[in-house]
Design a protein around this motif. Sequence first.
Motif, PDB file in Angstrom:
ATOM      1  N   TRP A  80      -6.358  -1.584  -0.584  1.00  0.00           N
ATOM      2  CA  TRP A  80      -5.136  -0.853  -0.571  1.00  0.00           C
ATOM      3  C   TRP A  80      -5.278   0.124  -1.982  1.00  0.00           C
ATOM      4  CZ3 TRP A  80      -1.056  -5.288   0.839  1.00  0.00           C
ATOM      5  CH2 TRP A  80      -1.299  -5.463   2.121  1.00  0.00           C
ATOM      6  N   HIS A  89      -7.476   3.146  -1.820  1.00  0.00           N
ATOM      7  CA  HIS A  89      -7.262   4.084  -0.796  1.00  0.00           C
ATOM      8  C   HIS A  89      -5.955   4.928  -1.405  1.00  0.00           C
ATOM      9  CE1 HIS A  89      -5.092   5.625   2.833  1.00  0.00           C
ATOM     10  NE2 HIS A  89      -6.334   5.881   3.055  1.00  0.00           N
ATOM     11  N   ALA A  90      -5.113   4.191  -1.846  1.00  0.00           N
ATOM     12  CA  ALA A  90      -3.822   4.634  -2.490  1.00  0.00           C
ATOM     13  C   ALA A  90      -4.251   5.743  -3.694  1.00  0.00           C
ATOM     14  CB  ALA A  90      -2.800   3.621  -3.002  1.00  0.00           C
ATOM     15  N   TRP A 132       2.213   1.888  -3.547  1.00  0.00           N
ATOM     16  CA  TRP A 132       1.272   2.391  -4.510  1.00  0.00           C
ATOM     17  C   TRP A 132       0.857   4.012  -3.970  1.00  0.00           C
ATOM     18  CZ3 TRP A 132      -2.334  -2.399  -4.072  1.00  0.00           C
ATOM     19  CH2 TRP A 132      -2.071  -3.132  -5.001  1.00  0.00           C
ATOM     20  N   GLN A 133       0.818   4.229  -2.683  1.00  0.00           N
ATOM     21  CA  GLN A 133       0.623   5.718  -2.362  1.00  0.00           C
ATOM     22  C   GLN A 133       1.832   6.603  -2.818  1.00  0.00           C
ATOM     23  OE1 GLN A 133       0.298   5.096   2.016  1.00  0.00           O
ATOM     24  NE2 GLN A 133      -2.016   5.327   1.819  1.00  0.00           N
ATOM     25  N   GLU A 176       0.726  -1.288  -0.149  1.00  0.00           N
ATOM     26  CA  GLU A 176      -0.176   0.011  -0.049  1.00  0.00           C
ATOM     27  C   GLU A 176       0.865   1.271  -0.117  1.00  0.00           C
ATOM     28  OE1 GLU A 176      -3.988   1.984   2.570  1.00  0.00           O
ATOM     29  OE2 GLU A 176      -2.618   0.681   3.295  1.00  0.00           O
TER      30      GLU A 176
END
Length: 516
Positions: free
Chosen positions: A240, A243-244, A160-161, A157
């Motif tokens: 994940w 959200h990212a 990705w963020q 995650e």
Amino acid sequence: MNPASFGKLIRSVFLGLRTRRLGTRGNSKYHYYGIRIKATSPLNQFTDEQTMAIRQQPVNQGRRFKPVSSAVDKDGNDSNPGSHSGASQEANTQQQQHQQFLGDASGAIPNFGDISITGPLPEGLTKDNLQSFVKLYNEHCEAMLDVVVNLQFSLFEALWQTFWRNPTDQPTAQSDVEKRLPKDKLYVMCKIEAIRKWVRRSDYAFYQSLVEVLIPDVLRPIPSSLTQAIRNFAKSLEGWIKHAMEGVPDDMVKTKVGAVTAFAQTLRRYTSLNHLAQAARAVLQNTSQITQMLTDLNRVDFANVQEQASWVCQCEDGVVNQLEQDFKKTLQQQNSLEQWANWLEGVVKRCLKPHEGTENFPKAARQFLLKWSFYSSMVIRDLTLRSAASFGSFHLIRLLYDEYMFYLVEHRVAAATGETPIAVMGEVRQFIDLSSAITLGTLESTAPVAKTIVVQKPTATITMTSANTVTTGLANPTTVTVLASGTGGTGTKTIVVVPVSAGAGDAQGTKRFKLA
């Protein structure tokens, strides 16, 4: 595995095993008797004290790959350094043991190629930006591969963020990634269809490589703790990525989520297949169990099974009889799981060979899976009605063979279409999502513009003739009411619809249609 499933598995492997109730009244427990550890088992090296210590350990140890945090006192010193180092060493040892079951990751990064865009670029974008995006994406995938190889799934995650610059409240103006490709330009690129196609194609290839690293052989035994870690990883992926990518253009989010979902589903299916394979391996190695299965199978009325299934499947009697004889012969030879896998692969190859090299191959493969499942259901039904003693074993074998057939067909369709197995499943999911999006509301038009929807049924065409009616192109055309709302555009769409009964409150003679 819950206690009930474990008990069924034990009884299917050890026939005639009995239980005894030991302990005082009110505190008694059932125990198996008539069973002992093999003399060659490595479990014999443990003493009674070690065995009791293992039994007293809690079953759930939390996240196995999460770094163990130690207790810290108010001065910032580790209050228990010995336990911390011991726990960390144990986690590292387990991680190294699990890494032995992973596949080769040396060639896991595929060649993504360059992005080809016809026509002028949007204002503010240059070819250097495209090259920066490709390089950043390659580096991003290399980082994710390192995380997978080291079994540090929780870092996915964060990667990705970082790539999609989320959460937005973090300052990124001075970061290296922001300097190479500013966030505003990244989001503008997400709106370009050619870039989204490149991302989708790259993701399918990369995620397929990750699957082959995590599960190089679906039939090879792997530790249950590693299997559970992979399943937890797959379960978290979709949340994940969503959200990212908060704030990223919706079209790119849909592209990424579609590929990630296909990746997660593949991991779940392969770990389930591996679990079934290990459970079935014990049954196939049991001589008495195989003998009982052969006895029960010979009592099945295959002529009646074929008679009932022929109307639905329309398979040739010779092919079905040959498969029956081959199955009995293979079972009688007490072949290993790997030999059974070779037999199943031969069945798939034989049945799909007439369709190789044709555009009809994917459809023929799906039809084969349906027919195989229908025939196996009929055999299980006959065993159930006869109260076969080996029903549990047959049920387990049937689950494994159905799942492995799906695995084989999936790979053959991928090879025939020049795609990866994940891409095949991902495109199917996108088609389902598209069909769900094409609701009856899209059939309604504010103007009496004719619109044809080609229905994938013989001689069945539905043509929009006015704002809320359609006419079927069957032998006897009828007009039905479209109960929908919304406005749809002109054009032709290929979907599958089936008639359903009228709903409560509908006018007499009204027919509803839904997507199949």
